[in-house]
Write an enzyme that holds these catalytic residues in place. Structure first.
Site, short mmCIF file in Angstrom:
data_model
loop_
_atom_site.label_atom_id
_atom_site.label_comp_id
_atom_site.label_asym_id
_atom_site.label_seq_id
_atom_site.Cartn_x
_atom_site.Cartn_y
_atom_site.Cartn_z
CD GLU A 100 -6.06 -13.52 -14.97
OE1 GLU A 100 -6.71 -14.73 -14.69
OE2 GLU A 100 -5.41 -13.02 -13.76
CB CYS A 113 -8.46 -3.34 -13.21
SG CYS A 113 -7.10 -3.77 -12.56
CB CYS A 120 4.95 -7.84 -15.13
SG CYS A 120 5.83 -6.24 -14.40
CB CYS A 124 6.91 -6.64 -7.33
SG CYS A 124 7.18 -5.03 -8.44
CB CYS A 127 3.36 -8.64 -7.94
SG CYS A 127 2.12 -8.42 -9.53
N GLY A 167 1.34 -6.34 -15.92
CA GLY A 167 2.42 -5.54 -16.75
C GLY A 167 2.92 -4.13 -16.30
CD GLU A 168 5.49 0.10 -14.73
OE1 GLU A 168 5.20 -0.02 -13.52
OE2 GLU A 168 5.16 1.28 -15.07
CB SER A 199 -0.88 1.78 -11.53
OG SER A 199 -0.08 1.42 -10.54
CB SER A 222 3.28 0.55 -7.00
OG SER A 222 2.28 0.52 -7.79
CG LEU A 223 6.56 4.66 -1.82
CD1 LEU A 223 7.54 5.43 -2.77
CD2 LEU A 223 6.26 5.53 -0.62
CG HIS A 224 4.56 -1.27 -2.70
ND1 HIS A 224 3.49 -1.16 -2.49
CD2 HIS A 224 4.71 -1.49 -4.00
CE1 HIS A 224 2.41 -1.14 -3.73
NE2 HIS A 224 3.27 -1.79 -4.74
CG ASN A 298 -5.17 -8.53 -1.97
OD1 ASN A 298 -6.08 -8.69 -1.13
ND2 ASN A 298 -5.18 -7.65 -2.87
CB CYS A 345 -4.10 -5.35 -6.04
SG CYS A 345 -5.22 -3.76 -6.15
N1 SAH Z 1 2.90 -2.56 -12.77
C1 SAH Z 1 2.19 -1.41 -12.38
C2 SAH Z 1 0.48 -1.87 -12.58
C3 SAH Z 1 0.09 -2.93 -11.94
S1 SAH Z 1 -0.03 -3.60 -10.52
C4 SAH Z 1 2.49 -1.20 -10.72
O1 SAH Z 1 2.92 -2.22 -10.15
O2 SAH Z 1 1.87 -0.16 -10.24
C5 SAH Z 1 -1.17 -2.88 -9.58
C6 SAH Z 1 -1.14 -2.65 -7.96
O3 SAH Z 1 -1.23 -4.09 -7.29
C7 SAH Z 1 0.31 -2.05 -7.71
O4 SAH Z 1 0.13 -1.21 -6.89
C8 SAH Z 1 0.79 -3.24 -7.04
O5 SAH Z 1 1.85 -3.02 -6.15
C9 SAH Z 1 -0.41 -3.90 -6.43
N2 SAH Z 1 0.07 -5.45 -5.95
C10 SAH Z 1 0.95 -6.20 -6.44
N3 SAH Z 1 0.83 -7.52 -5.72
C11 SAH Z 1 -0.15 -7.37 -4.74
C12 SAH Z 1 -0.68 -8.19 -3.57
N4 SAH Z 1 -0.25 -9.47 -3.58
N5 SAH Z 1 -1.40 -7.53 -2.91
C13 SAH Z 1 -1.80 -6.38 -2.83
N6 SAH Z 1 -1.64 -5.48 -4.08
C14 SAH Z 1 -0.47 -6.04 -4.77
FE1 SF4 Z 2 4.93 -5.81 -12.32
FE2 SF4 Z 2 3.68 -4.19 -11.07
FE3 SF4 Z 2 3.55 -6.60 -10.49
FE4 SF4 Z 2 5.53 -5.33 -10.16
S1 SF4 Z 2 3.50 -5.10 -9.06
S2 SF4 Z 2 5.34 -7.39 -10.85
S3 SF4 Z 2 5.48 -3.85 -11.85
S4 SF4 Z 2 2.74 -5.83 -12.39
#
Ligand code: SAH
Ligand code: SF4
Length: 354
Positions: A100, A113, A120, A124, A127, A167-168, A199, A222-224, A298, A345
């Site tokens: 997508e 985007c 991936c 995480c 995600c 994906g990463e 990212s 993406s720190l979190h 989200n 996201c």
């Molecule tokens: N893999 C890379 C790029 C894709 S994710 C990465 O993780 O950075 C794009 C962004 O969406 C990242 O910052 C990710 O942490 C965030 N994201 C993932 N799941 C989410 C969710 N459920 N709600 C809000 N942001 C989310």
């Molecule tokens: Fe992969 Fe980024 Fe989603 Fe983590 S947040 S599972 S690295 S796409």
């Protein structure tokens, strides 16, 4: 890709760099150099992918293009439009994999985007993409193709591209870097490096390579979570690359490029939204001069998997943000776009129903 004049091969056209086009056109097809520029003009400026329509090329060259290069353009399976103007595309690739991409329309600019992998492998907890598993890396052509097709659909140039889809990107660095070269090259799409953002969840060697890469692009991390114990729980990648090594790589990127790094921080109710963690983050990132995007979590599609995670109430979001204000950390709250079509996201899973 090895360009070789000793045997007839079929080349994946969208995966070729400018130098490879030059080599193919001049050394293999024995045509003048400017023909490479003309071909790139059709593909990257005009978004014409049908070689029969490239009318300023000779018939002989068009035939060579048709027989020896393949423009493998993803097939559109579905386009969804959100109330807020966001569009999500579901594409099918040559091998049947689905990915997508999202097109975000802001007041005075548009952002694409795009995905770098089908699925991936990093899983995480929050995600949808990670929960749906990993299929394979995308080719450079499949990455560039998403962007070109969205521009074609939009009918005008897209201003920015962010590798924030599925994906990463730094686990598929060779193809991602190649696609950046294609998007950036003046004879190809000519998109400035400052309009390209990668990212990452924190793939440390990839961040260093990005800092050294010939096209200076923006970095978003993406720190979190600001400590290893919490980050290990949310993001398995942290067990491989600790926060200390991540921060060191960020410092290296900052030194090499002089660019400000963006931090993504998804706020999850009761998990990482304690204002105390804002203080910890400030200490961790001290001196880096980052810009923080606070993203209220989200919800992900329950048919993919119910993560059991929740978005914090507004008061909690505010409390976290006032801690950031107190610490003089610049931030914005990134409100979801396209959530009604699961395009926000973290909601991309490539499983949108046809
Ligand atoms: N893999 C890379 C790029 C894709 S994710 C990465 O993780 O950075 C794009 C962004 O969406 C990242 O910052 C990710 O942490 C965030 N994201 C993932 N799941 C989410 C969710 N459920 N709600 C809000 N942001 C989310
Ligand atoms: Fe992969 Fe980024 Fe989603 Fe983590 S947040 S599972 S690295 S796409």
């Amino acid at each position: 890709m090895e360009i070789d004049s000793t045997e007839t091969k079929t080349y994946d056209a969208l995966s070729l760099s400018y130098e490879e086009w030059r080599k193919l056109v001049v050394e293999v097809w024995k045509e003048p150099r400017f023909r490479a520029d003309q071909i790139c003009g059709w593909i990257y400026a005009k978004k014409v992918f049908d070689c029969h329509a490239m009318t300023n090329l000779s018939k002989t060259l068009r035939d060579k293009l048709i027989y020896e290069s393949l423009v493998k353009i993803p097939i559109q399976i579905k386009e969804s439009k959100s109330k807020d103007g966001t569009r999500k595309y579901l594409w099918q690739l040559e091998d049947g994999s689905r990915i997508e991409s999202v097109l975000l329309d802001h007041a005075n600019h548009t952002t694409a985007c795009i995905s770098s992998q089908a699925g991936c492998p990093l899983a995480c907890a929050f995600c949808a993409t990670g929960q749906a598993g990993y299929v394979r890396d995308l080719t450079a052509g499949e990455i560039v193709g998403q962007f070109l097709l969205m521009e074609q659909r939009l009918g005008r140039d897209i201003n920015n591209v962010v590798f924030m889809g599925m994906g990463e990107p730094l686990l598929n660095d060779v193809n991602v870097f190649k696609s950046i070269g294609v998007l950036n090259h003046p004879k190809m799409r000519n998109l400035g490096g400052r309009h390209i953002t990668v990212s990452t969840s924190g793939v440390v060697p990839g961040i260093r390579d990005l800092a050294d890469f010939e096209v200076p692009v923006r970095l978003s991390v993406s720190l979190h979570a600001p400590n290893d114990a919490l980050r290990n729980k949310l993001m398995p990648v942290n067990k491989r690359y600790s926060l200390a090594s991540l921060v060191e790589a960020m410092r290296y990127y900052k030194e090499r490029t002089g660019e400000r790094i963006t931090i993504e921080y998804v706020l999850i109710d009761g998990v990482n939204d304690d204002p105390q963690l804002a203080f910890e983050m400030a200490a961790l990132l001290d001196g880096l001069g980052v810009y923080v995007n606070v993203i209220p979590y989200n919800p992900i599609d329950a048919s993919v998997m119910g993560s059991g995670l929740k978005r914090p109430a507004e008061a909690r979001i505010k409390a976290f943000c006032s801690a950031l204000t107190g610490l003089s950390i610049e931030f914005e709250i990134r409100r979801e776009k396209g959530a009604d079509i699961l395009a926000a996201c973290g909601q991309l899973a490539g499983t949108a129903r046809v």
